[in-house]
Design a protein around this motif. Structure first.
Motif, PDB file in Angstrom:
ATOM      1  N   PHE A 100       0.838  -1.199   0.000  1.00 28.04           N
ATOM      2  CA  PHE A 100       0.000   0.000   0.000  1.00 28.04           C
ATOM      3  C   PHE A 100       0.877   1.255   0.000  1.00 28.04           C
ATOM      4  CE2 PHE A 100      -1.765   3.585   2.295  1.00 28.04           C
ATOM      5  CZ  PHE A 100      -2.919   3.845   1.568  1.00 28.04           C
ATOM      6  N   PHE A 101       1.857   1.267   0.895  1.00 31.32           N
ATOM      7  CA  PHE A 101       2.662   2.492   0.983  1.00 31.32           C
ATOM      8  C   PHE A 101       3.580   2.662  -0.225  1.00 31.32           C
ATOM      9  CE2 PHE A 101       1.111   2.332   5.332  1.00 31.32           C
ATOM     10  CZ  PHE A 101       0.676   3.644   5.450  1.00 31.32           C
ATOM     11  N   GLU A 102       3.976   1.543  -0.815  1.00 35.75           N
ATOM     12  CA  GLU A 102       4.739   1.646  -2.055  1.00 35.75           C
ATOM     13  C   GLU A 102       3.875   2.311  -3.120  1.00 35.75           C
ATOM     14  OE1 GLU A 102       6.151  -2.085  -3.659  1.00 35.75           O
ATOM     15  OE2 GLU A 102       7.894  -1.079  -4.552  1.00 35.75           O
ATOM     16  N   SER A 103       2.605   1.939  -3.166  1.00 38.87           N
ATOM     17  CA  SER A 103       1.716   2.532  -4.162  1.00 38.87           C
ATOM     18  C   SER A 103       1.463   4.016  -3.876  1.00 38.87           C
ATOM     19  CB  SER A 103       0.386   1.774  -4.227  1.00 38.87           C
ATOM     20  OG  SER A 103      -0.442   2.150  -3.141  1.00 38.87           O
ATOM     21  N   ARG A 104       1.745   4.426  -2.649  1.00 41.89           N
ATOM     22  CA  ARG A 104       1.643   5.855  -2.309  1.00 41.89           C
ATOM     23  C   ARG A 104       3.040   6.501  -2.281  1.00 41.89           C
ATOM     24  NH1 ARG A 104      -3.047   7.880   0.504  1.00 41.89           N
ATOM     25  NH2 ARG A 104      -4.811   6.614  -0.148  1.00 41.89           N
ATOM     26  N   ASP A 105       3.895   6.019  -3.156  1.00 45.22           N
ATOM     27  CA  ASP A 105       5.217   6.640  -3.382  1.00 45.22           C
ATOM     28  C   ASP A 105       6.179   6.578  -2.210  1.00 45.22           C
ATOM     29  OD1 ASP A 105       4.454   7.307  -5.966  1.00 45.22           O
ATOM     30  OD2 ASP A 105       3.445   9.123  -5.245  1.00 45.22           O
ATOM     31  N   HIS A 106       6.051   5.549  -1.399  1.00 41.45           N
ATOM     32  CA  HIS A 106       7.031   5.357  -0.322  1.00 41.45           C
ATOM     33  C   HIS A 106       8.103   4.382  -0.800  1.00 41.45           C
ATOM     34  CE1 HIS A 106       3.717   7.021   1.972  1.00 41.45           C
ATOM     35  NE2 HIS A 106       4.422   7.012   3.094  1.00 41.45           N
ATOM     36  N   GLN A 107       9.338   4.653  -0.429  1.00 40.62           N
ATOM     37  CA  GLN A 107      10.419   3.722  -0.690  1.00 40.62           C
ATOM     38  C   GLN A 107      10.314   2.559   0.298  1.00 40.62           C
ATOM     39  OE1 GLN A 107      13.000   4.019  -3.010  1.00 40.62           O
ATOM     40  NE2 GLN A 107      13.770   2.015  -2.334  1.00 40.62           N
ATOM     41  N   VAL A 108      10.301   1.317  -0.199  1.00 45.10           N
ATOM     42  CA  VAL A 108      10.325   0.172   0.706  1.00 45.10           C
ATOM     43  C   VAL A 108      11.772  -0.046   1.145  1.00 45.10           C
ATOM     44  CG1 VAL A 108       9.768  -2.270   1.035  1.00 45.10           C
ATOM     45  CG2 VAL A 108       8.372  -0.862  -0.505  1.00 45.10           C
ATOM     46  N   VAL A 109      12.027   0.187   2.423  1.00 46.91           N
ATOM     47  CA  VAL A 109      13.393   0.105   2.944  1.00 46.91           C
ATOM     48  C   VAL A 109      13.486  -1.148   3.820  1.00 46.91           C
ATOM     49  CG1 VAL A 109      15.117   1.302   4.379  1.00 46.91           C
ATOM     50  CG2 VAL A 109      13.579   2.622   2.915  1.00 46.91           C
ATOM     51  N   PRO A 110      14.562  -1.932   3.661  1.00 43.91           N
ATOM     52  CA  PRO A 110      14.672  -3.138   4.505  1.00 43.91           C
ATOM     53  C   PRO A 110      14.793  -2.789   5.980  1.00 43.91           C
ATOM     54  CG  PRO A 110      16.359  -3.122   2.767  1.00 43.91           C
ATOM     55  CD  PRO A 110      15.689  -1.780   2.734  1.00 43.91           C
ATOM     56  N   SER A 111      14.426  -3.724   6.813  1.00 38.10           N
ATOM     57  CA  SER A 111      14.622  -3.548   8.251  1.00 38.10           C
ATOM     58  C   SER A 111      16.092  -3.295   8.531  1.00 38.10           C
ATOM     59  CB  SER A 111      14.192  -4.836   8.976  1.00 38.10           C
ATOM     60  OG  SER A 111      14.504  -4.751  10.345  1.00 38.10           O
ATOM     61  N   SER A 112      16.374  -2.425   9.469  1.00 37.46           N
ATOM     62  CA  SER A 112      17.764  -2.278   9.912  1.00 37.46           C
ATOM     63  C   SER A 112      18.022  -3.358  10.966  1.00 37.46           C
ATOM     64  CB  SER A 112      17.984  -0.877  10.476  1.00 37.46           C
ATOM     65  OG  SER A 112      17.254  -0.720  11.672  1.00 37.46           O
ATOM     66  N   PRO A 113      19.304  -3.595  11.300  1.00 35.30           N
ATOM     67  CA  PRO A 113      19.599  -4.629  12.298  1.00 35.30           C
ATOM     68  C   PRO A 113      18.986  -4.308  13.663  1.00 35.30           C
ATOM     69  CG  PRO A 113      21.592  -3.929  11.160  1.00 35.30           C
ATOM     70  CD  PRO A 113      20.520  -2.974  10.754  1.00 35.30           C
ATOM     71  N   ILE A 114      18.803  -5.342  14.466  1.00 33.90           N
ATOM     72  CA  ILE A 114      18.321  -5.142  15.836  1.00 33.90           C
ATOM     73  C   ILE A 114      19.416  -4.478  16.671  1.00 33.90           C
ATOM     74  CG2 ILE A 114      17.439  -6.274  17.913  1.00 33.90           C
ATOM     75  CD1 ILE A 114      16.681  -8.650  16.093  1.00 33.90           C
ATOM     76  N   VAL A 115      20.655  -4.820  16.355  1.00 34.58           N
ATOM     77  CA  VAL A 115      21.768  -4.167  17.049  1.00 34.58           C
ATOM     78  C   VAL A 115      22.031  -2.867  16.297  1.00 34.58           C
ATOM     79  CG1 VAL A 115      24.199  -4.328  17.686  1.00 34.58           C
ATOM     80  CG2 VAL A 115      22.747  -6.372  17.788  1.00 34.58           C
ATOM     81  N   PRO A 116      21.682  -1.719  16.924  1.00 31.63           N
ATOM     82  CA  PRO A 116      21.711  -0.460  16.182  1.00 31.63           C
ATOM     83  C   PRO A 116      23.133  -0.090  15.740  1.00 31.63           C
ATOM     84  CG  PRO A 116      20.676  -0.185  18.343  1.00 31.63           C
ATOM     85  CD  PRO A 116      21.286  -1.534  18.322  1.00 31.63           C
ATOM     86  N   ARG A 117      23.217   0.408  14.520  1.00 36.49           N
ATOM     87  CA  ARG A 117      24.527   0.802  13.994  1.00 36.49           C
ATOM     88  C   ARG A 117      24.810   2.288  14.217  1.00 36.49           C
ATOM     89  NH1 ARG A 117      24.561  -4.117  13.600  1.00 36.49           N
ATOM     90  NH2 ARG A 117      25.179  -5.287  11.747  1.00 36.49           N
ATOM     91  N   ASN A 118      23.747   3.068  14.421  1.00 33.17           N
ATOM     92  CA  ASN A 118      23.961   4.521  14.448  1.00 33.17           C
ATOM     93  C   ASN A 118      23.701   5.133  15.820  1.00 33.17           C
ATOM     94  OD1 ASN A 118      21.220   4.154  14.494  1.00 33.17           O
ATOM     95  ND2 ASN A 118      20.743   5.740  12.994  1.00 33.17           N
ATOM     96  N   ASP A 119      23.564   4.290  16.848  1.00 36.52           N
ATOM     97  CA  ASP A 119      23.252   4.848  18.150  1.00 36.52           C
ATOM     98  C   ASP A 119      23.830   3.988  19.270  1.00 36.52           C
ATOM     99  OD1 ASP A 119      22.275   5.926  20.436  1.00 36.52           O
ATOM    100  OD2 ASP A 119      20.184   6.058  19.753  1.00 36.52           O
ATOM    101  N   PRO A 120      25.038   4.364  19.747  1.00 32.38           N
ATOM    102  CA  PRO A 120      25.700   3.546  20.767  1.00 32.38           C
ATOM    103  C   PRO A 120      24.972   3.555  22.112  1.00 32.38           C
ATOM    104  CG  PRO A 120      26.928   5.577  20.365  1.00 32.38           C
ATOM    105  CD  PRO A 120      25.817   5.540  19.370  1.00 32.38           C
TER     106      PRO A 120
END
Ligand code: ATP
Ligand code: MG
Ligand code: MG
Ligand code: MG
Length: 469
Positions: free
Chosen positions: A14-34
């Motif tokens: 649905f959201f793809e059809s409304r021009d959203h980029q389908v982005v994969p899940s990021s890891p559970i272990v966060p890469r950008n927030d220590p």
């Protein structure tokens, strides 16, 4: 009946059809927030995009995010087995606008997905808005035609999202589903809101303000949207169930657990099967990302989850390690969308098996000790801290495991006593290790290194425990 897997792809579609980029899940272990132990919602991978530190080639995104709430600020571990709606690991479906659309479109989309894509009856939905957010209340009236009594104004921090003490923040609006009068509970804001009748399934966050270091707030020039819908909760609704564990996202695991233990998932046994299924999911996804059981940090959360699961395997009478034999059912179920599970299949099974093997003998003995201790306690008295500490130190029982067992018996751990025993142990250990060059002590280190390898030292308490290393 629509499957959980289909619901996930319908949402993203649905959201793809409304021009959203389908982005994969990021890891559970966060890469950008220590500072964050685990990714606990869909917005985590977009934090820097919301604050403007990072730009992406799209201004709308949709994800199904692997989320863990078993440590840190968001911790639902103690809810698992007690509520119909909480897991340690769950999938959060979300749509995001980075300075693109705002409140009106977010509400319209949430309403369209709920009532048209998923076909939920309008009269079963109620929403909350922040007490100050007249705009959202008006939009719900206009877009969804909801009457005033089903737009509930909540004046608490629960309905105000903030990234931190400073930075973006704003009001939330949550969608609740009424599971019907046969289920106990009341609408949000009522005294019975903790029941399972009215279940929150979608949270819309309107990032509207920015709070500065001096405490002042200003409106964001380009407000943003962050939403999160629990896949397990919406699946429960669409499969006409009242408990997440009764859906096809859990049943294959629960059926496998029933077959292997010979206990049908009903009566007293049902909770154990559910907890095992939850903890198997969480443990497996963590292991697939390289988290291994240890005595600190993320590894200790993993160990605690695994050991809680193992205690429930024990309650089901499993004589041999159980969890690793359930992994194939999980991988069949979720390995299609989350290929990392398939890739890490061997590691998952072996880690589960080894940990259960290690813990098994001390689990049996510790449980006997605990039973005997409980028997000797006065009515309602807490478990003495030194007993809880002995269970930890000698039998490898994380204190939250002991507390969970006691909760079933209507009791608690004397936490202060436990902390004191832990401090005393640490002080003793420091004194014994203070550079004496004592050959006996050094030998302990070498023995440990030989057994577990030089890279993962599991801590003094576990050396003494022996069996838990
Ligand atoms: P609750 O009040 O039921 O604990 P929440 O307000 O903490 O939920 P949010 O932080 O708003 O949850 O997360 C967005 C959505 O993610 C929720 O509306 C719900 O559908 C889902 N969700 C949150 N926590 C869990 C959990 N522990 N297990 C399963 N789904 C969850
Ligand atoms: Mg919560
Ligand atoms: Mg909530
Ligand atoms: Mg919420």
């Amino acid at each position: 009946m629509i499957s959980g897997n289909q619901i996930r792809s319908d949402f993203l579609g649905f959201f793809e059809s409304r021009d959203h980029q389908v982005v994969p899940s990021s890891p559970i272990v966060p890469r950008n927030d220590p500072t964050l132990m685990f990714t606990n919602s869909g917005m985590v991978q977009f934090k820097d995009v919301f604050t403007g530190l990072e730009t992406r080639p799209y201004s709308r995104a949709t994800t199904s995010q692997k989320s863990v709430r078993a440590g840190g600020k968001h911790n639902d571990l103690d809810n698992v087995g007690y509520t119909a709606r909480h897991h340690t690991f769950f999938e959060m479906l979300g749509n995001f606008s980075f300075g693109d659309y705002f409140k009106d479109v977010a509400i319209e989309q949430a309403w369209t997905v709920s009532t048209q894509v998923f076909g939920l009856p309008k009269e079963k939905i109620i929403v909350t808005v922040h007490a100050t957010d007249d705009e959202a209340a008006e939009l719900w009236k206009k877009i969804a035609g909801l009457p005033d009594e089903r737009i509930i104004r909540i004046n608490s921090d629960d309905n105000w999202w903030r990234m931190g003490d400073t930075g973006p923040n704003g009001p939330c609006s949550e969608l609740f589903y009424d599971h019907g009068p046969e289920v106990w509970g009341g609408p949000p804001g009522s005294p019975e809101e903790d029941g399972d009748r009215f279940i929150e399934f979608w949270n819309l966050v309107f990032m509207q303000f920015e709070t500065h270091a001096d405490g002042s707030s200003t409106p964001l020039p380009k407000p943003s949207i962050d939403t999160g819908m629990g896949l397990e909760r919406v699946t429960t609704i669409l499969q006409n169930k009242h408990n997440n564990y009764d859906t096809d996202l859990f049943q294959p695991i629960i059926q496998a657990s029933a077959e292997l233990t010979g206990h049908a998932p009903d009566g007293d046994m049902v909770t154990s099967h559910r907890v095992i299924a939850d903890h198997l999911r969480c443990a497996s996804f963590l292991i697939a990302e390289g988290v291994l059981p240890s005595n600190e940090g993320r590894g200790y959360v993993l160990r605690r989850i695994m050991r809680r699961g193992m205690r429930h395997a024990h309650l089901l009478g499993a004589k041999d390690p159980l969890m690793h034999r359930l992994a194939p059912a999980l991988i069949d179920l979720m390995g299609g969308h989350y290929t990392e599970l398939r890739e890490a299949q061997g590691l998952i099974r072996e880690t589960l098996r080894a940990e259960e093997e290690r813990f098994k003998t001390t689990l049996d003995r510790g449980l006997k000790l605990l039973d005997a201790e409980i028997e000797g306690l006065d009515e309602g008295a807490p478990l003495p801290g030194d007993t809880a500490f002995k269970l930890y130190d000698t039998y490898g029982f994380p204190v939250d495991l002991t507390a969970d067992i006691l909760r079933g018996a209507g009791r608690e751990v004397d936490q202060d006593g436990y902390d004191a025993a832990m401090q005393a142990q640490k002080a003793k250990a420091r004194a014994a290790w203070s550079g004496t060059g004592d050959a006996g002590n050094a030998k302990v280190w070498y023995d440990v290194r030989d057994r577990v390898g030089a890279t993962e030292f599991l801590g003094y308490a576990d050396i003494r425990a022996g069996a838990t290393v």
